[in-house]
Design a protein around this motif. Structure first.
Motif, PDB file in Angstrom:
ATOM      1  N   LEU A   1       0.829  -1.211   0.000  1.00 40.18           N
ATOM      2  CA  LEU A   1       0.000   0.000   0.000  1.00 40.18           C
ATOM      3  C   LEU A   1       0.859   1.255   0.000  1.00 40.18           C
ATOM      4  CD1 LEU A   1      -2.678  -1.126   2.617  1.00 40.18           C
ATOM      5  CD2 LEU A   1      -3.072  -0.782   0.172  1.00 40.18           C
ATOM      6  N   LEU A   2       1.950   1.239   0.772  1.00 41.46           N
ATOM      7  CA  LEU A   2       2.829   2.395   0.850  1.00 41.46           C
ATOM      8  C   LEU A   2       3.604   2.600  -0.440  1.00 41.46           C
ATOM      9  CD1 LEU A   2       3.946   4.638   2.677  1.00 41.46           C
ATOM     10  CD2 LEU A   2       5.716   3.028   3.429  1.00 41.46           C
ATOM     11  N   ALA A   3       4.108   1.491  -1.010  1.00 38.24           N
ATOM     12  CA  ALA A   3       4.897   1.601  -2.238  1.00 38.24           C
ATOM     13  C   ALA A   3       4.073   2.152  -3.393  1.00 38.24           C
ATOM     14  CB  ALA A   3       5.475   0.232  -2.603  1.00 38.24           C
ATOM     15  N   LEU A   4       2.795   1.771  -3.455  1.00 39.15           N
ATOM     16  CA  LEU A   4       1.924   2.233  -4.539  1.00 39.15           C
ATOM     17  C   LEU A   4       1.171   3.510  -4.178  1.00 39.15           C
ATOM     18  CD1 LEU A   4       0.483  -1.190  -5.769  1.00 39.15           C
ATOM     19  CD2 LEU A   4       2.292   0.197  -6.802  1.00 39.15           C
ATOM     20  N   ARG A   5       1.430   4.036  -2.967  1.00 41.73           N
ATOM     21  CA  ARG A   5       0.814   5.284  -2.517  1.00 41.73           C
ATOM     22  C   ARG A   5      -0.707   5.228  -2.616  1.00 41.73           C
ATOM     23  NH1 ARG A   5       4.841   9.912  -5.189  1.00 41.73           N
ATOM     24  NH2 ARG A   5       6.779   9.113  -4.242  1.00 41.73           N
ATOM     25  N   VAL A   6      -1.259   4.149  -2.135  1.00 42.08           N
ATOM     26  CA  VAL A   6      -2.711   3.966  -2.176  1.00 42.08           C
ATOM     27  C   VAL A   6      -3.356   4.782  -1.061  1.00 42.08           C
ATOM     28  CG1 VAL A   6      -4.585   2.291  -2.015  1.00 42.08           C
ATOM     29  CG2 VAL A   6      -2.438   1.648  -3.119  1.00 42.08           C
ATOM     30  N   PRO A   7      -4.284   5.658  -1.378  1.00 39.88           N
ATOM     31  CA  PRO A   7      -4.940   6.452  -0.334  1.00 39.88           C
ATOM     32  C   PRO A   7      -5.905   5.591   0.479  1.00 39.88           C
ATOM     33  CG  PRO A   7      -5.963   6.884  -2.449  1.00 39.88           C
ATOM     34  CD  PRO A   7      -4.774   6.003  -2.732  1.00 39.88           C
ATOM     35  N   PRO A   8      -6.179   5.958   1.716  1.00 44.73           N
ATOM     36  CA  PRO A   8      -7.144   5.199   2.515  1.00 44.73           C
ATOM     37  C   PRO A   8      -8.515   5.184   1.840  1.00 44.73           C
ATOM     38  CG  PRO A   8      -5.898   6.711   3.899  1.00 44.73           C
ATOM     39  CD  PRO A   8      -5.583   7.069   2.477  1.00 44.73           C
TER      40      PRO A   8
ATOM     41  N   PRO B   1      -9.858  -2.636  -5.580  1.00 44.04           N
ATOM     42  CA  PRO B   1      -9.064  -3.819  -5.901  1.00 44.04           C
ATOM     43  C   PRO B   1      -9.052  -4.815  -4.740  1.00 44.04           C
ATOM     44  CG  PRO B   1      -7.917  -1.845  -6.614  1.00 44.04           C
ATOM     45  CD  PRO B   1      -9.103  -1.384  -5.816  1.00 44.04           C
ATOM     46  N   GLY B   2      -9.138  -6.104  -5.065  1.00 44.13           N
ATOM     47  CA  GLY B   2      -9.215  -7.132  -4.040  1.00 44.13           C
ATOM     48  C   GLY B   2      -8.046  -7.113  -3.073  1.00 44.13           C
ATOM     49  N   TRP B   3      -6.836  -6.837  -3.572  1.00 38.25           N
ATOM     50  CA  TRP B   3      -5.674  -6.837  -2.683  1.00 38.25           C
ATOM     51  C   TRP B   3      -5.747  -5.688  -1.682  1.00 38.25           C
ATOM     52  CZ3 TRP B   3      -1.888  -3.097  -2.067  1.00 38.25           C
ATOM     53  CH2 TRP B   3      -1.859  -2.063  -3.018  1.00 38.25           C
ATOM     54  N   GLN B   4      -6.437  -4.599  -2.066  1.00 36.78           N
ATOM     55  CA  GLN B   4      -6.598  -3.504  -1.124  1.00 36.78           C
ATOM     56  C   GLN B   4      -7.629  -3.835  -0.046  1.00 36.78           C
ATOM     57  OE1 GLN B   4      -7.176   0.345  -2.947  1.00 36.78           O
ATOM     58  NE2 GLN B   4      -5.652  -0.047  -4.538  1.00 36.78           N
ATOM     59  N   VAL B   5      -8.616  -4.671  -0.382  1.00 36.62           N
ATOM     60  CA  VAL B   5      -9.598  -5.087   0.623  1.00 36.62           C
ATOM     61  C   VAL B   5      -8.902  -5.789   1.778  1.00 36.62           C
ATOM     62  CG1 VAL B   5     -11.589  -6.561   1.080  1.00 36.62           C
ATOM     63  CG2 VAL B   5     -11.474  -5.264  -1.053  1.00 36.62           C
ATOM     64  N   ILE B   6      -8.124  -6.821   1.471  1.00 38.24           N
ATOM     65  CA  ILE B   6      -7.454  -7.560   2.545  1.00 38.24           C
ATOM     66  C   ILE B   6      -6.322  -6.726   3.130  1.00 38.24           C
ATOM     67  CG2 ILE B   6      -5.929  -8.759   0.916  1.00 38.24           C
ATOM     68  CD1 ILE B   6      -7.316  -9.984   4.328  1.00 38.24           C
ATOM     69  N   GLY B   7      -5.689  -5.881   2.290  1.00 38.65           N
ATOM     70  CA  GLY B   7      -4.602  -5.033   2.787  1.00 38.65           C
ATOM     71  C   GLY B   7      -5.075  -4.083   3.872  1.00 38.65           C
ATOM     72  N   TRP B   8      -6.175  -3.386   3.616  1.00 35.78           N
ATOM     73  CA  TRP B   8      -6.680  -2.442   4.610  1.00 35.78           C
ATOM     74  C   TRP B   8      -7.281  -3.164   5.814  1.00 35.78           C
ATOM     75  CZ3 TRP B   8      -4.713   2.026   4.658  1.00 35.78           C
ATOM     76  CH2 TRP B   8      -4.392   2.705   3.480  1.00 35.78           C
ATOM     77  N   ALA B   9      -7.844  -4.351   5.609  1.00 36.17           N
ATOM     78  CA  ALA B   9      -8.342  -5.133   6.745  1.00 36.17           C
ATOM     79  C   ALA B   9      -7.190  -5.534   7.666  1.00 36.17           C
ATOM     80  CB  ALA B   9      -9.090  -6.369   6.250  1.00 36.17           C
TER      81      ALA B   9
END
Length: 324
Positions: free
Chosen positions: A90-97, A212-220
């Motif tokens: 999440l940090l490397a791709l600078r994904v916002p909350p 994106p599915g990876w962000q679902v589990i990532g933020w969880a």
């Protein structure tokens, strides 16, 4: 949540169902599904199947992990390691909350698949064999479809439900027989894990349609990190680890393979083909778990395994073809 920067735009587009579909359902045209929808469903089915393969290794890997860790420390440390991997991505791709409206759903995912299911099944595996624990996974597709019908308003066809019930019954009968047919004190943990995981899968599949599915589990995972870190420190103090090759390998797999990578492809698959259909692919998971148990733990299969596998594959084929 749609992609909000160039780093996640391509991933977000790949996750969404085809235009005109709902929950990955077939587009209703006389000749069958729309041409653009078929490649999406095939890719989604493949991703969901990869998730099932990853999950099928969870119980044997947990059994390995319990050789060197206590149940509480194993679950806490696996959550921390998975959160580190997810947080790094999440940090490397600078994904916002994600927007505030999605955090309640992410909390359900966290409670179901990050904390609840791993903890309850790990506690059960202290006294239960992996074969006996696999009965949970055999019933999970049906439970997930039921949660999906209640939460998402999906209405699978009668053929779908008949095939799902037959497949679940075949898997349940096989796994119960494989474990000797005896009910143990671990069953309360297993059935509790069944319910809470189905809720987490359903909510995660819903969220994977809008992010994106990876962000679902990532933020969880990130949501659990403030609790997982102190929990791991306390658990390790009360359950000192005895590091072995099996224990380390089991920990790494349940943390990275099952807890993160497996859920990434699983949620992507559910977003593409729909929660009920993707969940039926899990009918094959107990059989895969038993194969891994033979190869990794030295357990023995009965001659009924090939017959059950054939019955399960037929049920999966029917559920994949049945229209919603």
């Amino acid at each position: 949540m749609r992609a909000e920067n160039s780093a996640t735009a391509e991933t977000s587009i790949a996750v969404h169902p085809a235009p005109g579909t709902a929950d990955g359902a077939d587009t209703s045209v006389p000749g069958g599904p729309a041409p653009a929808a078929t490649p999406l469903r095939r890719a989604g089915t493949l991703q969901a199947a990869l998730g099932v393969v990853a999950f099928s290794l969870t119980f044997p890997a947990t059994a390995w992990g319990l050789e060197g860790f206590g149940p509480w420390s194993l679950v806490a440390v696996r959550s921390v390691l998975a959160a580190v991997v997810a947080g790094g991505a999440l940090l490397a791709l600078r994904v916002p909350p994600p927007p505030r409206r999605h955090w309640a759903g992410l909390a359900v995912v966290a409670a179901g698949v990050v904390v609840g299911f791993p903890l309850l099944t790990t506690l059960a595996l202290r006294t239960s064999t992996t074969a006996h624990a696999a009965v949970v996974v055999g019933l999970l597709p049906l439970t997930t479809a039921l949660f999906s019908a209640l939460r998402m308003g999906t209405r699978p066809s009668r053929t779908f439900w008949v095939a799902a019930l037959l497949g679940a019954a075949a898997v349940a009968a096989f796994t119960v027989r494989q474990s000797g047919g005896a009910l143990t004190g671990a069953d309360a943990y297993l059935f509790g894990a069944l319910l809470i995981c189905a809720a987490g899968y359903t909510e995660g599949g819903r969220l994977a349609r809008v992010m994106p599915g990876w962000q679902v589990i990532g933020w969880a995972l990130m949501l659990c990190l403030p609790v997982a870190v102190p929990g791991a420190l306390v658990a390790l103090a009360y359950e000192p680890p005895h590091l072995t090759a099996h224990a380390v390998a089991g920990l790494l797999w349940v943390a990275v393979g099952s807890q993160f990578l497996g859920l990434v492809v699983w949620y992507r698959g559910m977003a593409a083909v729909g929660i009920p259909r993707a969940s039926q692919l899990q009918l094959a998971q107990p059989l895969l778990t038993l194969v891994w148990s033979v190869l990794l733990l030295g357990e023995h299969l009965t001659p009924a395994a090939p017959l059950t596998a054939a019955a399960v594959l037929v049920c999966i084929a029917v559920t994949q073809r049945a229209r919603s």
